[in-house]
Design an enzyme around this catalytic site. Structure first.
Site, PDB file in Angstrom:
ATOM      1  N   GLU A 241     -26.923   5.010  -9.766  1.00 56.70           N
ATOM      2  CA  GLU A 241     -27.289   4.709  -8.377  1.00 56.70           C
ATOM      3  C   GLU A 241     -26.237   5.169  -7.372  1.00 56.70           C
ATOM      4  O   GLU A 241     -26.582   5.597  -6.272  1.00 56.70           O
ATOM      5  CB  GLU A 241     -27.560   3.213  -8.210  1.00 56.70           C
ATOM      6  CG  GLU A 241     -28.826   2.763  -8.935  1.00 56.70           C
ATOM      7  CD  GLU A 241     -29.254   1.363  -8.542  1.00 56.70           C
ATOM      8  OE1 GLU A 241     -29.455   1.103  -7.352  1.00 56.70           O
ATOM      9  OE2 GLU A 241     -29.355   0.505  -9.445  1.00 56.70           O
ATOM     10  N   HIS A 257     -25.277   2.352 -36.660  1.00 57.93           N
ATOM     11  CA  HIS A 257     -26.371   2.441 -37.630  1.00 57.93           C
ATOM     12  C   HIS A 257     -27.394   3.486 -37.230  1.00 57.93           C
ATOM     13  O   HIS A 257     -28.463   3.543 -37.818  1.00 57.93           O
ATOM     14  CB  HIS A 257     -27.002   1.056 -37.805  1.00 57.93           C
ATOM     15  CG  HIS A 257     -26.001   0.052 -38.310  1.00 57.93           C
ATOM     16  ND1 HIS A 257     -25.761  -0.165 -39.654  1.00 57.93           N
ATOM     17  CD2 HIS A 257     -25.112  -0.732 -37.643  1.00 57.93           C
ATOM     18  CE1 HIS A 257     -24.790  -1.060 -39.789  1.00 57.93           C
ATOM     19  NE2 HIS A 257     -24.376  -1.420 -38.573  1.00 57.93           N
ATOM     20  N   LYS A 351     -40.935   2.801  -4.540  1.00 60.32           N
ATOM     21  CA  LYS A 351     -41.485   1.513  -4.086  1.00 60.32           C
ATOM     22  C   LYS A 351     -42.504   1.751  -2.976  1.00 60.32           C
ATOM     23  O   LYS A 351     -43.532   1.078  -2.903  1.00 60.32           O
ATOM     24  CB  LYS A 351     -40.355   0.598  -3.594  1.00 60.32           C
ATOM     25  CG  LYS A 351     -39.486   0.042  -4.726  1.00 60.32           C
ATOM     26  CD  LYS A 351     -38.409  -0.903  -4.209  1.00 60.32           C
ATOM     27  CE  LYS A 351     -37.578  -1.460  -5.358  1.00 60.32           C
ATOM     28  NZ  LYS A 351     -36.506  -2.336  -4.959  1.00 60.32           N
TER      29      LYS A 351
END
Ligand code: PA5
Length: 357
Positions: A241, A257, A351
């Site tokens: 950001e 892993h 948005k």
């Protein structure tokens, strides 16, 4: 083409920073103090009993405080804390759940949806916001509303968004009094600010040095489950950001892993990765050993590896020391790219598009 700013040029850093992110970050210690001493003082809490689980629902800069709470409270609160970044809540949420609905703007649609669902399921809900629709809904529903100061970016309001959750849990008797620890943490990061803030020169400034290492590289941040995992996620989000750059994160021991196997190809792209490993004295001894071995395994595959150790006394101080170091590094990285750290036009656009029916 944006112009790179010399990190020792204080005026240049400020000129680029149209929304005052640097000043707001300098105010983080004061923000934490205000949050622990004042912000929740007038909030009336109903009798909330028999809580079996806690959910923090929010997104982005408003959700990271939930992760801080989850990590900080893991060894302190006998019920699980879950962070929900979605429109819907997990099936376990019900009358025995305490839900913190957190949205800095108060207008994030996923959070508003989760808030309504929490209310419908009979959960005890507490809203933390500057206002917006969430503020209106909470006032209309007569539920506890923690009103926090407006005027900065959500990601710059971590003190306001996180610390009230601690204070509320303290008032509900689920945590001990944290005023002393929070005040000490704020004092510690204030001292740290003198070392990593914009006026501290690059030769002595760890955050500026990190920004230079990450410049034109792909940052990969590794933390440790249960301690620095939340910081790794925070660094990633802040680099995205503030510096408008990609970043990725993972945690030990899980990455041992799977992810460590992926450092063979494509070689030229792997050489663009700069790896940050977040270290903490409280990490499990076996994890510390894993980190040492892992570093040796991958050191020649990547551009470089930088270890950043937490500092300070107490869990909050150590967590915030790393958060503060990464927050400043992300602002300096923005300056190296010559980009204004404040505006997040892509999020605003998304948005806005979603709001069009
Ligand atoms: O930093 C940001 O601007 C975002 O990550 C926001 O926090 C996110 O979009 C959610 O918005 P709000 O914090 O207002 O609920």
């Amino acid at each position: 083409m944006e112009q790179q700013i010399d990190l020792n040029n204080y005026e240049g850093l400020c000129r680029l920073d149209s929304t005052g992110m640097m000043d707001t970050l300098a105010g983080l210690p004061a923000q934490c103090l205000l949050a622990v001493r004042d912000i929740c003082g007038s909030v009336e809490l109903p009798a909330i009993e028999a809580i079996s689980n806690i959910v923090v629902t929010g997104l982005g800069g408003s959700a990271i405080g939930g992760d801080l709470l989850r990590v900080y409270s893991a060894g302190r609160i006998p019920v699980p804390v879950t962070v929900n970044r979605d429109y819907v809540l997990p099936a376990f949420v019900g009358p025995d759940t305490l839900v913190f609905a957190v949205s800095y703007s108060g207008n994030t649609e996923e959070t508003l949806s989760a808030y309504e669902e929490a209310r419908a399921r009979g959960a005890s809900v507490i809203a933390i916001t500057t206002g917006g629709k969430l503020g209106e809904m909470a006032a209309g529903d007569d539920i506890p509303l923690v009103k926090i100061p407006a005027g900065c970016a959500p990601r710059a309001a971590t003190g306001y968004l996180f610390i009230p959750t601690l204070v509320i849990l303290q008032r509900l008797g689920m945590l001990p009094d944290l005023t002393v620890e929070t005040t000490a943490m704020a004092g510690f990061i204030k001292e740290l600010q003198e070392k990593i803030g914009p006026e501290s020169p690059g030769e002595e400034n760890v955050s500026k040095q990190i920004a230079h290492k990450l410049y034109k590289k792909i940052p990969v941040i590794w933390g440790v489950s249960g301690t620095t995992e939340v910081v790794a996620q925070r660094w990633k989000g802040q680099i995205n950001e503030n510096a408008k750059a990609p970043a990725y994160w993972n945690v030990f021991p899980e990455l041992n892993h799977n992810e460590i196997v992926g450092f063979e190809y494509p070689r030229e792209i792997l050489k663009k990765i700069h790896l940050i490993i977040l270290r903490d004295e409280q990490d499990h001894p076996r994890v510390q050993k894993r980190i040492e071995i892992t570093r040796d395994i991958i050191k020649d595959a990547v551009d470089g590896i930088t270890e950043v150790w937490s500092s300070g006394d107490g869990d909050l101080a150590r967590l915030f020391s790393l958060i503060y170091t990464g927050d400043y590094a992300s602002l300096y990285l923005a300056a190296l790219y010559g980009i204004d750290p404040g505006p997040v036009k892509v999020i605003d656009f998304l948005k806005w598009e979603l709001a069009v029916e």
